[in-house]
Design a protein around this motif. Structure first.
Motif, short mmCIF file in Angstrom:
data_model
loop_
_atom_site.label_atom_id
_atom_site.label_comp_id
_atom_site.label_asym_id
_atom_site.label_seq_id
_atom_site.Cartn_x
_atom_site.Cartn_y
_atom_site.Cartn_z
N SER A 64 0.81 -1.22 0.00
CA SER A 64 0.00 0.00 0.00
C SER A 64 0.84 1.27 0.00
CB SER A 64 -0.94 0.01 1.21
OG SER A 64 -0.20 -0.04 2.42
N VAL A 65 2.06 1.22 0.51
CA VAL A 65 2.90 2.42 0.56
C VAL A 65 4.27 2.18 -0.09
CG1 VAL A 65 1.80 3.30 2.63
CG2 VAL A 65 3.79 1.82 2.85
N LEU A 66 4.43 1.04 -0.74
CA LEU A 66 5.73 0.68 -1.30
C LEU A 66 5.68 0.72 -2.82
CD1 LEU A 66 8.56 -0.33 -0.44
CD2 LEU A 66 7.70 -2.66 -0.72
N ASN A 67 6.66 1.40 -3.43
CA ASN A 67 6.76 1.39 -4.88
C ASN A 67 8.23 1.42 -5.29
OD1 ASN A 67 7.64 4.10 -4.66
ND2 ASN A 67 5.54 4.84 -4.79
N THR A 68 8.47 1.45 -6.59
CA THR A 68 9.84 1.36 -7.08
C THR A 68 10.70 2.52 -6.60
OG1 THR A 68 8.87 0.40 -9.08
CG2 THR A 68 11.20 0.93 -9.15
N SER A 69 10.12 3.70 -6.45
CA SER A 69 10.87 4.86 -5.99
C SER A 69 11.49 4.62 -4.62
CB SER A 69 9.96 6.09 -5.96
OG SER A 69 10.65 7.21 -5.45
N ALA A 97 8.88 -8.21 -6.32
CA ALA A 97 7.72 -7.36 -6.07
C ALA A 97 7.09 -6.85 -7.36
CB ALA A 97 8.11 -6.17 -5.20
N GLU A 98 7.69 -7.17 -8.52
CA GLU A 98 7.15 -6.72 -9.80
C GLU A 98 5.74 -7.27 -9.98
OE1 GLU A 98 6.19 -6.68 -13.97
OE2 GLU A 98 6.74 -8.53 -12.94
N GLY A 100 3.42 -6.16 -8.33
CA GLY A 100 2.78 -5.88 -7.06
C GLY A 100 3.01 -4.43 -6.72
N SER A 101 4.03 -4.19 -5.90
CA SER A 101 4.34 -2.81 -5.51
C SER A 101 5.27 -2.13 -6.51
CB SER A 101 4.99 -2.80 -4.13
OG SER A 101 6.13 -3.64 -4.11
N CYS A 102 5.90 -2.90 -7.40
CA CYS A 102 6.85 -2.32 -8.35
C CYS A 102 6.38 -2.54 -9.78
CB CYS A 102 8.23 -2.94 -8.17
SG CYS A 102 8.98 -2.59 -6.57
N ASP A 103 6.59 -1.53 -10.62
CA ASP A 103 6.23 -1.64 -12.02
C ASP A 103 7.43 -2.11 -12.83
OD1 ASP A 103 7.48 1.07 -13.42
OD2 ASP A 103 6.97 1.31 -11.30
N SER A 104 7.17 -2.65 -14.02
CA SER A 104 8.23 -3.21 -14.85
C SER A 104 9.28 -2.17 -15.22
CB SER A 104 7.64 -3.82 -16.13
OG SER A 104 6.79 -4.89 -15.82
#
Length: 231
Positions: A64-69, A97-98, A100-104
């Motif tokens: 919910s608060v995790l992304n690639t950045s 995590a791709e 999921g929280s991370c984009d390709s």
């Protein structure tokens, strides 16, 4: 920015026990953008321990608060301090995590950043980078087996970077395996003139006739495709 850090630190301290009922009045929402800002600020202040705590907390929040950045911010801290083991583990986590929280796109960006590991330390001394390229090749090949296909740019950077070291340290086998990996996992890719030269050099140094033949075949097909487009 400092408020974002304070908010994140407070949130981690107040993280509820999953075995206990949380009181509605004690709960508040900490969203992704706040975590991103906090991670960037922690990086600027080189507060790695706090950044690691925030990252681990974010990992427990079900994307919910995790992304690639967030991954990239922590990765750059490890990279700056030449903490290779932690950096590679983080890359593996990001790949997992791709979807999921991370984009390709973000995962591919992180892979390129990992390959572009500084060859000199901050005091100007040369670093050993062969192990980085060897490890990154293993990570990339494993990601392919697990269903994530890195882009052409990732393979290109790995081949070029490893070839630059191979010219002085005779580690052409890494270059050869990287070339073979690209050919296998990107069957429709066409090497440009630079990759063609590197591929042929690797084939010559490792006496791999099949590699040379495949690179020449791809280059020929590319030229034919370009000629057809001109007609």
């Amino acid at each position: 920015p400092s408020n974002a850090i304070d908010l994140c630190m407070t949130m981690m301290e107040r993280e509820p026990d999953p075995n206990q009922e949380s009181k509605k009045e004690d709960s508040f929402v900490l969203n992704g953008p706040v975590v991103e800002v906090a991670m960037r600020c922690l990086g600027e202040q080189n507060r790695i321990e706090d950044a690691e705590k925030l990252f681990q907390w974010a990992m427990r929040q079900n994307n919910s608060v995790l992304n690639t950045s967030v991954f990239c911010s922590l990765f750059e801290m490890y990279k700056r301090d030449n903490r290779r083991s932690e950096a590679l583990d983080l890359v593996k986590q990001c790949i997992q995590a791709e979807n999921g929280s991370c984009d390709s796109a973000g995962v591919n960006l992180l892979l390129v950043r990992a390959i572009d590991w500084p060859r000199r330390s901050r005091d100007g001394k040369m670093r050993e980078t062969v192990s980085i390229y060897r490890s990154m090749l293993k990570v990339i090949l494993a990601s392919c087996e697990d269903g994530f296909e890195p882009t052409f740019k990732v393979w290109q950077r790995l081949i070029i970077a490893s070839s630059q070291v191979a010219r002085t340290e005779a580690t052409w086998d890494i270059v050869r395996k990287s070339c073979l990996g690209m050919l296998k996992h990107l069957p429709s890719s066409f090497p440009d003139s630079r990759l063609l030269k590197i591929g042929l050099d690797a084939a010559e140094k490792t006496e791999d006739v099949d590699l040379a033949a495949e690179f020449l075949s791809r280059a020929w097909n590319k030229q034919q495709h370009m000629d057809e487009q001109r007609l």
